[in-house]
Scaffold this active site. Sequence first.
Site, PDB file in Angstrom:
ATOM      1  N   GLY A 180     -36.158 -27.124  -4.155  1.00  0.00           N
ATOM      2  CA  GLY A 180     -37.354 -27.850  -3.741  1.00  0.00           C
ATOM      3  C   GLY A 180     -37.445 -29.193  -4.437  1.00  0.00           C
ATOM      4  O   GLY A 180     -36.598 -29.546  -5.263  1.00  0.00           O
TER       5      GLY A 180
ATOM      6  N   GLU B 256     -34.172 -20.900 -12.308  1.00  0.00           N
ATOM      7  CA  GLU B 256     -35.571 -21.248 -12.560  1.00  0.00           C
ATOM      8  C   GLU B 256     -36.047 -21.006 -13.989  1.00  0.00           C
ATOM      9  O   GLU B 256     -36.891 -21.747 -14.504  1.00  0.00           O
ATOM     10  CB  GLU B 256     -36.471 -20.488 -11.583  1.00  0.00           C
TER      11      GLU B 256
ATOM     12  N   GLY C 275     -35.171 -23.042  -3.477  1.00  0.00           N
ATOM     13  CA  GLY C 275     -35.714 -23.012  -2.126  1.00  0.00           C
ATOM     14  C   GLY C 275     -34.653 -22.894  -1.048  1.00  0.00           C
ATOM     15  O   GLY C 275     -34.910 -22.335   0.017  1.00  0.00           O
TER      16      GLY C 275
ATOM     17  N   ASP D 243     -38.300 -17.396  -7.577  1.00  0.00           N
ATOM     18  CA  ASP D 243     -39.235 -17.115  -6.482  1.00  0.00           C
ATOM     19  C   ASP D 243     -38.503 -17.073  -5.142  1.00  0.00           C
ATOM     20  O   ASP D 243     -37.370 -16.639  -5.080  1.00  0.00           O
ATOM     21  CB  ASP D 243     -40.395 -18.119  -6.500  1.00  0.00           C
TER      22      ASP D 243
END
Length: 352
Positions: free
Chosen positions: A68, A138, A115, A146
Amino acid sequence: MSFGGEGDIEFEVRGSAGVITMTRPKALNAINDRMVLAIDAALDAWQSDARVRHIVLKGEGRAFSAGGDLLALYEMAKSGHPHYDFFRDEYALNARLGNFEKPIVALINGIIMGGGVGVAVHGRYRVMSENAVFAMPEVGIGFFPDVGGSHFLPRLPNNFGMYLALTGSRIRVGDALACGIATHGVAADNLGDLEEALCASEDAAAVLDRFDERGALPPAKLDHEAIGRLFSANSIAGIIADLEAAKDGSELANAALEAMRTKSPTSMSVAFRQLQEGKKLNLADCMRMEFRILVRMLRGHEFVEGIRAVIVDKSNDPTWHPASLDEVTAEAVDAYFQPLGDDELTAFAGKT
């Protein structure tokens, strides 16, 4: 054919395939909200389009998608007034991709992280070339794995998902095939022919089996059975103890320990709990859980500090609070998982 996101993503129907191409090569095809909404709109149109028997998803340039827009998220979190709309849209899309009736084929030829993983890994097929580099890094930026990491990571064999989540290690095609992240391996030079064959055929599975050439691609480099043993403990403290006991005779254990020493103790603790919980949940419930964690992460210290050190200043000297795993309390971890009341993530592809 346009579903929005012009300049960032392109759509076309060719033969039997709906083809989605992420077109932000200078940004390594980082996922933004315009792209998420456009993919969702394409799925709306193509689920009832008889021409489209399967969907092909790819990225332009040297990345499938590197994640992202971290700088935008950093500014948002640093402001003290983070906006969660992007994540609501992204997590709903992740859940939808995992339940979409038509086969989705991700052609992964380059970097895939964060992402980008979320738009690829939940579909039925993931094809990787020798150029693919996969990671969920992350915890190194004070965040957590996530985009559905709580669903797919704990379902990998030999505790490989826990290894990826806690170390942030990068893997290539051989290890991705060995653990099931990749379903097929195809040389980069043959991906164009594979795409054309998918467009020409109504049977994606048969085409993929015909093109699969995993035996000619680089093999796995990691000892997956050893990872299964070293990451099997029922606590992070137990994993650390097992790694410490093995480090003198194991390069793998030593490298894992070195990697984990640089990560946010809070993020690792949350990730461990997240994967333990995710084993018991379906994908939609995993996304609801991750949204709870996300809200707390964006309001906290670790993510802003991690992005500052790794992305903004590039000093790689984050100051984590707390600084050690011993200082992370069970109560602090539990707070990340508490319900959000009226702000819960509930809608997935128009369904609750």
